[in-house]
Write a protein that holds these residues in place. Structure first.
Motif, PDB file in Angstrom:
ATOM      1  N   THR B 176       0.848  -1.203   0.000  1.00 59.50           N
ATOM      2  CA  THR B 176       0.000   0.000   0.000  1.00 59.50           C
ATOM      3  C   THR B 176       0.876   1.243   0.000  1.00 59.50           C
ATOM      4  OG1 THR B 176      -1.413  -1.273   1.478  1.00 59.50           O
ATOM      5  CG2 THR B 176      -2.094   0.970   1.033  1.00 59.50           C
ATOM      6  N   CYS B 177       1.943   1.189   0.765  1.00 58.32           N
ATOM      7  CA  CYS B 177       2.875   2.323   0.829  1.00 58.32           C
ATOM      8  C   CYS B 177       3.431   2.630  -0.569  1.00 58.32           C
ATOM      9  CB  CYS B 177       3.998   1.986   1.808  1.00 58.32           C
ATOM     10  SG  CYS B 177       5.243   3.266   1.943  1.00 58.32           S
ATOM     11  N   LEU B 178       3.812   1.603  -1.301  1.00 56.35           N
ATOM     12  CA  LEU B 178       4.343   1.805  -2.661  1.00 56.35           C
ATOM     13  C   LEU B 178       3.288   2.431  -3.569  1.00 56.35           C
ATOM     14  CD1 LEU B 178       6.371  -1.417  -3.564  1.00 56.35           C
ATOM     15  CD2 LEU B 178       7.196   0.714  -2.603  1.00 56.35           C
ATOM     16  N   MET B 179       2.022   2.068  -3.348  1.00 61.87           N
ATOM     17  CA  MET B 179       0.955   2.532  -4.248  1.00 61.87           C
ATOM     18  C   MET B 179       0.470   3.941  -3.922  1.00 61.87           C
ATOM     19  SD  MET B 179      -1.444  -0.762  -4.962  1.00 61.87           S
ATOM     20  CE  MET B 179      -1.295  -1.660  -3.450  1.00 61.87           C
ATOM     21  N   VAL B 180       0.449   4.301  -2.631  1.00 63.50           N
ATOM     22  CA  VAL B 180      -0.206   5.578  -2.301  1.00 63.50           C
ATOM     23  C   VAL B 180       0.655   6.611  -1.583  1.00 63.50           C
ATOM     24  CG1 VAL B 180      -2.526   4.605  -2.237  1.00 63.50           C
ATOM     25  CG2 VAL B 180      -1.219   4.725  -0.145  1.00 63.50           C
ATOM     26  N   ASP B 181       1.750   6.222  -0.985  1.00 68.29           N
ATOM     27  CA  ASP B 181       2.499   7.227  -0.221  1.00 68.29           C
ATOM     28  C   ASP B 181       3.066   8.289  -1.169  1.00 68.29           C
ATOM     29  OD1 ASP B 181       3.847   7.153   2.843  1.00 68.29           O
ATOM     30  OD2 ASP B 181       4.780   8.479   1.370  1.00 68.29           O
ATOM     31  N   PRO B 182       2.851   9.568  -0.863  1.00 67.50           N
ATOM     32  CA  PRO B 182       3.306  10.625  -1.784  1.00 67.50           C
ATOM     33  C   PRO B 182       4.836  10.684  -1.922  1.00 67.50           C
ATOM     34  CG  PRO B 182       2.404  11.559   0.238  1.00 67.50           C
ATOM     35  CD  PRO B 182       2.113  10.112   0.286  1.00 67.50           C
ATOM     36  N   ASN B 183       5.542  10.145  -0.948  1.00 68.06           N
ATOM     37  CA  ASN B 183       7.012  10.182  -1.035  1.00 68.06           C
ATOM     38  C   ASN B 183       7.618   9.007  -1.794  1.00 68.06           C
ATOM     39  OD1 ASN B 183       7.493  12.652   0.313  1.00 68.06           O
ATOM     40  ND2 ASN B 183       7.011  11.637   2.254  1.00 68.06           N
ATOM     41  N   VAL B 184       6.775   8.141  -2.297  1.00 66.56           N
ATOM     42  CA  VAL B 184       7.296   7.056  -3.145  1.00 66.56           C
ATOM     43  C   VAL B 184       7.248   7.549  -4.589  1.00 66.56           C
ATOM     44  CG1 VAL B 184       7.002   4.663  -3.889  1.00 66.56           C
ATOM     45  CG2 VAL B 184       6.552   5.275  -1.533  1.00 66.56           C
ATOM     46  N   PRO B 186       9.561   8.127  -8.539  1.00 64.82           N
ATOM     47  CA  PRO B 186      10.442   7.305  -9.387  1.00 64.82           C
ATOM     48  C   PRO B 186      11.860   7.095  -8.836  1.00 64.82           C
ATOM     49  CG  PRO B 186       9.081   8.684 -10.760  1.00 64.82           C
ATOM     50  CD  PRO B 186       8.771   9.078  -9.355  1.00 64.82           C
ATOM     51  N   PRO B 187      12.535   8.112  -8.260  1.00 67.64           N
ATOM     52  CA  PRO B 187      13.866   7.824  -7.693  1.00 67.64           C
ATOM     53  C   PRO B 187      13.829   6.766  -6.576  1.00 67.64           C
ATOM     54  CG  PRO B 187      13.552  10.197  -7.898  1.00 67.64           C
ATOM     55  CD  PRO B 187      12.241   9.567  -8.197  1.00 67.64           C
ATOM     56  N   VAL B 188      12.777   6.803  -5.749  1.00 68.12           N
ATOM     57  CA  VAL B 188      12.662   5.800  -4.677  1.00 68.12           C
ATOM     58  C   VAL B 188      12.378   4.428  -5.285  1.00 68.12           C
ATOM     59  CG1 VAL B 188      11.304   5.088  -2.663  1.00 68.12           C
ATOM     60  CG2 VAL B 188      11.920   7.481  -2.948  1.00 68.12           C
ATOM     61  N   LEU B 189      11.481   4.405  -6.278  1.00 66.70           N
ATOM     62  CA  LEU B 189      11.162   3.123  -6.941  1.00 66.70           C
ATOM     63  C   LEU B 189      12.395   2.537  -7.614  1.00 66.70           C
ATOM     64  CD1 LEU B 189       7.667   3.869  -8.539  1.00 66.70           C
ATOM     65  CD2 LEU B 189       8.139   2.309  -6.668  1.00 66.70           C
ATOM     66  N   THR B 194      14.871  -2.729 -10.319  1.00 64.11           N
ATOM     67  CA  THR B 194      16.011  -2.551 -11.226  1.00 64.11           C
ATOM     68  C   THR B 194      15.612  -1.657 -12.387  1.00 64.11           C
ATOM     69  OG1 THR B 194      16.384  -4.854 -10.690  1.00 64.11           O
ATOM     70  CG2 THR B 194      17.892  -3.885 -12.252  1.00 64.11           C
ATOM     71  N   LEU B 195      15.671  -0.336 -12.161  1.00 63.04           N
ATOM     72  CA  LEU B 195      15.318   0.599 -13.227  1.00 63.04           C
ATOM     73  C   LEU B 195      16.547   1.218 -13.868  1.00 63.04           C
ATOM     74  CD1 LEU B 195      12.391   2.583 -11.557  1.00 63.04           C
ATOM     75  CD2 LEU B 195      12.242   0.577 -12.964  1.00 63.04           C
ATOM     76  N   GLU B 196      17.702   1.130 -13.186  1.00 58.77           N
ATOM     77  CA  GLU B 196      18.892   1.801 -13.718  1.00 58.77           C
ATOM     78  C   GLU B 196      19.435   1.120 -14.969  1.00 58.77           C
ATOM     79  OE1 GLU B 196      20.632  -1.027 -10.701  1.00 58.77           O
ATOM     80  OE2 GLU B 196      18.830   0.159 -10.974  1.00 58.77           O
ATOM     81  N   LEU B 295      15.967   1.556   5.197  1.00 56.23           N
ATOM     82  CA  LEU B 295      17.067   1.917   4.283  1.00 56.23           C
ATOM     83  C   LEU B 295      16.571   2.649   3.030  1.00 56.23           C
ATOM     84  CD1 LEU B 295      19.215  -1.344   4.497  1.00 56.23           C
ATOM     85  CD2 LEU B 295      19.868   0.908   5.320  1.00 56.23           C
ATOM     86  N   ILE B 296      15.330   2.395   2.625  1.00 59.66           N
ATOM     87  CA  ILE B 296      14.850   2.998   1.362  1.00 59.66           C
ATOM     88  C   ILE B 296      13.626   3.894   1.560  1.00 59.66           C
ATOM     89  CG2 ILE B 296      14.005   2.504  -0.973  1.00 59.66           C
ATOM     90  CD1 ILE B 296      15.622  -0.134  -0.769  1.00 59.66           C
ATOM     91  N   LEU B 297      12.652   3.408   2.296  1.00 63.75           N
ATOM     92  CA  LEU B 297      11.395   4.169   2.426  1.00 63.75           C
ATOM     93  C   LEU B 297      11.379   5.046   3.681  1.00 63.75           C
ATOM     94  CD1 LEU B 297       8.915   1.285   1.433  1.00 63.75           C
ATOM     95  CD2 LEU B 297       9.611   3.193  -0.007  1.00 63.75           C
TER      96      LEU B 297
END
Lengths: 350, 319
Positions: B176-184, B186-189, B194-196, B295-297
């Motif tokens: 849910t955090c990944l879907m709705v949190d405003p601080n998530v 593209p850089p956090v994702l 593996t987007l790089e 570490l990430i969120l």
């Protein structure tokens, strides 16, 4: 406080046992509240019932309601096992309840589908049951109670199954003409195949039921410091079941030693009140006597005889406690009708 | 039947040549694959089973913490810690990246989530070597089977109950955090997934991938089916871009707030239980969840709750 639930007049529906559990819970905690059988999920922030409205606060879902009232009353300390049991019961019994009400064809066609005409006005009474039916199909497939794929030669895509009754009168313009006898044979074979498939899933449903019940009783047992002996084996024949039931009545005191967990000890404002209520609500729904197919009730009476009789006694008492004066009819925007639906949809896009 | 002479002559004179089989991978492909691998280090505690078989845990991405390589999502991190604990392996080190030796065939490997049959990671790829020296038998274990297999190692009924709750409540909250949190954003994702691997010039491709990812996330662990009430208008919303979808999901946001308040109390109870319990599976699962969020969120609402968790310090010491 108002508790919005699924139901009709002075009866809470079995389609969402959390509604029943919430009502029992509030009643057991001596909280002043009214039950509104509104059937309107638009008024809930998470589009789900039960919904507790306290002044301007809206609390949706059983675990949230439990947390809210226990904080408000400050009567008990949160217990991890209780939360874990609520989570376990919801996650594992919900698919079984959905299977029993929607996928078991007898129950769906002769009972569940008809319920919605009481809950919704025209024309919502037609599309809502289908929505629930498709939702149930997806949910039960997550526990293996319905195959997701329809076979190699399925050309209908991943669409849901259409009931056979909907197909019989379908026009078959380009089919090869067949005799009525041949057609009858084909339908009979198809019905037989469908019954066999349903029997397979029903057996799986019972296996899951046994597994979850055993686990819950084990937790009760370990938490109360007792040990639980094995329940008698499942008897296939109905007559034998009845005989067993008679014997159980005769040796009630002896049978009750099978489960050392005394439910009465866990009842009231005690250790596991919230999970007890939820478990009873699911058992009530799964073994509901008005359902045409009571295979779960028969199974529970045979496999978990003493627990079932004890639980059913408590359920009767809990239902009696919910007096008619507690119920209130929905008003204005709470009523699920076309106008309110239009207002709701418009608000979403404006 | 006799072959006519003319035809016989044509086929007899046709130059028959046996070409060598085309190799499944080229040297450049192997280099790319090798760059995605992070090898576990063996120790004196490493089991003989871990030495004889090759375990590859396919994960979304990695995150570095004090020279240690950790999977970026809670499920993969928990499973990675459990595998290490069971097989006596040590977590991969950033300084030893790419180094292979006889005992270092077990590794983490970053993959796209679309590599998994059900589009969710982690997956476990096992190469069981044959005694006769023949080709190893490769098996692929999907995410749900890996998580379910943990139950076999639990005997206490309360432990099983807590394990189930952690698998549903905590992981549902992370999704849910990944879907709705405003601080998530593209850089956090890109830290979690593996987007790089997408070149910076093709940012539109990266955007497409993120969009596809956000469409797939609700399907993980049957989230969308179990919480169907939150996705009531999903067909309509499928046509709207992921950005609009995020800002439009009032039901999901209400559910997120509810989950946060629930987990705020629950985490302390779980921490106390895990501290008293000697169950390694529960310890590793809680450690994996807390570390991956911290570490990430860390900027999210969930991250702020995790910061206050009493078990966080212990979780760092566990690795």
């Amino acid at each position: 406080m108002e508790l919005h639930v699924w139901g009709y007049d002075n009866e809470i529906s079995v389609i969402e046992p959390e509604c029943l559990a919430s009502a029992w819970l509030l009643q057991s905690l001596d909280i002043s509240f009214k039950i509104v059988t509104s059937n309107n999920t638009n008024i809930s922030p998470t589009h789900s019932l039960p919904l507790l409205i306290d002044e301007e606060q809206k609390i949706a879902g059983y675990s949230s309601i439990f947390k809210f009232v226990s904080k408000k009353q400050e009567k008990k300390k949160n217990n991890l096992i209780e939360f874990a049991l609520i989570s376990y019961i919801t996650e594992n019994f919900k698919p079984l309840n959905q299977y029993n009400l929607y996928i078991k064809s007898d129950n769906y066609e002769k009972y569940t589908r008809k319920l919605f005409k009481n809950y919704f006005p025209f024309p919502m009474m037609y599309n809502q049951p289908l929505k629930f039916y498709y939702g149930a199909q997806e949910l039960v497939s997550t526990v293996g109670l319905k195959s997701e794929g329809q076979g190699f030669f399925n050309f209908n895509g991943s669409g849901a199954n259409v009931a056979e009754t909907e197909m019989v009168n379908e026009s078959t313009t380009d089919d090869v003409a067949i005799s009525s006898l041949h057609e009858k044979q084909l339908i009979s074979k198809s019905k037989q195949r469908k019954n066999l498939t349903e029997a397979r899933y029903t057996l799986k449903c019972l296996t899951l039921m046994e597994e979850h019940m055993n686990h819950i009783l084990k937790v009760y047992s370990s938490e109360s410091g007792g040990t639980r002996k094995e329940e008698p084996e499942v008897q296939e024949e109905q007559e034998e079941q009845e005989e067993n039931a008679k014997n159980e009545e005769k040796d009630e005191s002896k049978e009750n030693t099978n489960i050392s967990v005394n439910l009465s000890d866990n009842f009231g404002i005690g250790k596991f009140i919230a999970s007890d209520m939820l478990l009873f609500a699911y058992i009530y729904s799964l073994t509901f006597k008005e359902l045409p197919s009571t295979f779960i009730l028969n199974f529970m009476r045979t496999k978990f005889s003493s627990f079932t009789s004890e639980a059913l006694k408590h359920i009767t008492q809990l239902n009696e406690n919910l007096g008619d004066t507690l119920y209130k009819k929905p008003e204005s925007s709470e009523i699920p009708n076309l106008w309110n639906e239009l207002v709701y949809v418009t608000k979403q896009f404006v | 039947m006799e072959v006519p002479q003319a035809l016989r002559q044509v086929f007899d004179s046709f130059p028959l040549k046996t070409y060598p089989s085309i190799t499944a991978s080229t040297s450049s492909q192997l280099e790319v694959l090798e760059a995605r691998k992070f090898y576990f280090t063996s120790s004196s505690k490493t089991t003989s089973l871990a030495k004889s078989s090759s375990i590859i845990l396919g994960i979304n991405n990695v995150v570095e913490y004090r020279d240690i390589i950790l999977p970026s999502d809670p499920v993969s991190l928990s499973q990675c810690l459990i595998i290490c604990h069971k097989n006596g392996l040590k977590l991969p080190l950033a300084t030893r990246k790419g180094i292979t030796d006889e005992n270092a065939s077990n590794c983490l490997m970053t993959l796209s989530h679309q590599a998994a049959p059900d589009s969710q990671l982690p997956i476990l790829i096992e190469d069981n070597k044959k005694n006769d020296g023949g080709e190893p038998i490769r098996s692929l274990i999907p995410s749900y089977s890996i998580v379910n297999s943990n139950k076999k190692d639990l005997s206490d009924s309360s432990d099983i109950l807590i394990n189930d709750m952690m698998d549903t409540k905590l992981i549902d909250l992370w999704l849910t955090c990944l879907m709705v949190d405003p601080n998530v954003n593209p850089p956090v994702l890109s830290k979690i997934f593996t987007l790089e691997s997408f070149p910076s010039v093709t940012s539109s491709l990266s955007g497409l991938y993120i969009s596809a990812l956000l469409q797939d996330i609700p399907r993980w662990r049957s989230y969308e089916i179990r919480h169907s009430n939150l996705f009531r208008n999903s067909k309509l919303k499928d046509t709207i871009t992921s950005v609009v979808r995020k800002s439009d999901n009032s039901a999901l946001q209400a559910f997120y707030i509810h989950q946060l308040s629930e987990v705020r109390d629950l985490l302390e109870l779980i921490s106390d239980y895990v501290l008293e319990s000697d169950c390694m599976i529960l310890k590793m699962k809680l450690t994996g969840f807390l570390l991956s969020v911290d570490l990430i969120l860390y900027d999210t609402e969930l991250g702020k709750i995790i910061k206050q968790c009493s078990y966080l310090e212990k979780a760092y010491s566990n690795i």
